[in-house]
Enzyme design. Structure first.
Site, short mmCIF file in Angstrom:
data_model
loop_
_atom_site.label_atom_id
_atom_site.label_comp_id
_atom_site.label_asym_id
_atom_site.label_seq_id
_atom_site.Cartn_x
_atom_site.Cartn_y
_atom_site.Cartn_z
N ASP A 30 41.16 25.30 41.36
CA ASP A 30 40.49 26.64 40.98
C ASP A 30 39.50 26.81 42.37
O ASP A 30 40.03 27.26 43.45
CB ASP A 30 39.70 26.78 39.87
CG ASP A 30 39.19 28.26 39.38
OD1 ASP A 30 39.91 29.00 39.82
OD2 ASP A 30 37.99 28.17 38.75
N LYS A 53 45.10 28.13 41.75
CA LYS A 53 44.60 29.38 41.77
C LYS A 53 44.01 29.76 43.22
O LYS A 53 42.82 29.63 43.11
CB LYS A 53 43.69 29.74 40.59
CG LYS A 53 44.22 29.31 39.14
CD LYS A 53 43.27 28.82 38.00
CE LYS A 53 42.46 30.12 37.70
NZ LYS A 53 41.64 29.93 36.23
N ASP A 99 42.69 23.06 28.52
CA ASP A 99 42.23 23.43 27.16
C ASP A 99 41.22 24.67 27.60
O ASP A 99 40.76 25.29 28.70
CB ASP A 99 41.28 22.21 26.88
CG ASP A 99 39.77 22.24 27.66
OD1 ASP A 99 40.01 22.47 29.09
OD2 ASP A 99 38.64 21.98 26.97
#
Ligand code: 5GP
Length: 165
Positions: free
Chosen positions: A94, A122, A150
């Site tokens: 990320d 990402k 999760d």
């Protein structure tokens, strides 16, 4: 945004073929990053029919509303990786802060080579630039769950990846 079971299967098989080609006769150590990468790791190694070893490392970021960049080693590898071909298996990259930390920590142990495979990139969220050698899927700025990923400890058991509504 959904990555279906079929799309996961075929992309993991492709990654496995690329890694098999690059690591034949190198007996790599695949280092899974817990917890998020455990399902990906399990499927990926079954798509790599060469001699390899596995190990796991657990990291946590100091919780807060924004990524602080402070990453903590929760559980270390169980084998020394000096002079070994190490392939890190990550769930999601990320901001890149976690991977930057992990790369630094592993490079200090003097592996013969160090590469990274992540299932989900990402890319547009990146805050520090990090090298990734094998990427499964590049997605936009959405929070995803399932296939090991999760939300507050839940949804890891979904067999596909979906954006959290
Ligand atoms: P980074 O340090 O690159 O900002 O964050 C990496 C870690 O944050 C990932 O390994 C993952 O555990 C978590 N993360 C980042 N984006 C997502 C997401 O969309 N869904 C989930 N479940 N975890 C994420």
């Amino acid at each position: 945004m959904v990555i279906t079971e079929e799309a996961l299967r075929s992309r993991v098989a492709e990654l496995g073929r690329a890694i098999t080609r690059d690591y034949a006769d190198r007996r790599p150590v695949l280092v899974g990053v817990l917890q998020g990468a455990f399902l990906f790791m399990a499927d990926l190694i079954r798509a790599i029919p060469i001699e390899l070893q596995t190990d796991f490392i657990a990291l946590a970021s100091y919780a807060g509303t924004r990524p602080s960049g402070a990453v903590r080693l929760v559980s270390d590898l169980s084998v020394p990786v000096e002079d070994r071909h190490v392939l890190v298996v990550e769930d999601i990259v990320d901001t890149g802060l976690t991977l930057a930390y992990l790369r630094r920590a592993l490079e200090a142990r003097r592996p013969r080579s160090l590469r990274v495979c992540c299932l989900v990139d990402k890319a547009e969220r990146r805050e520090v630039s990090v090298e990734i050698d094998y990427v499964g899927f590049t997605i936009g700025n959405v929070y995803v769950v399932g296939y090991g990923f999760d939300w507050q400890g839940l949804y890891r058991n979904l067999p596909y990846v979906a954006a959290l509504e």
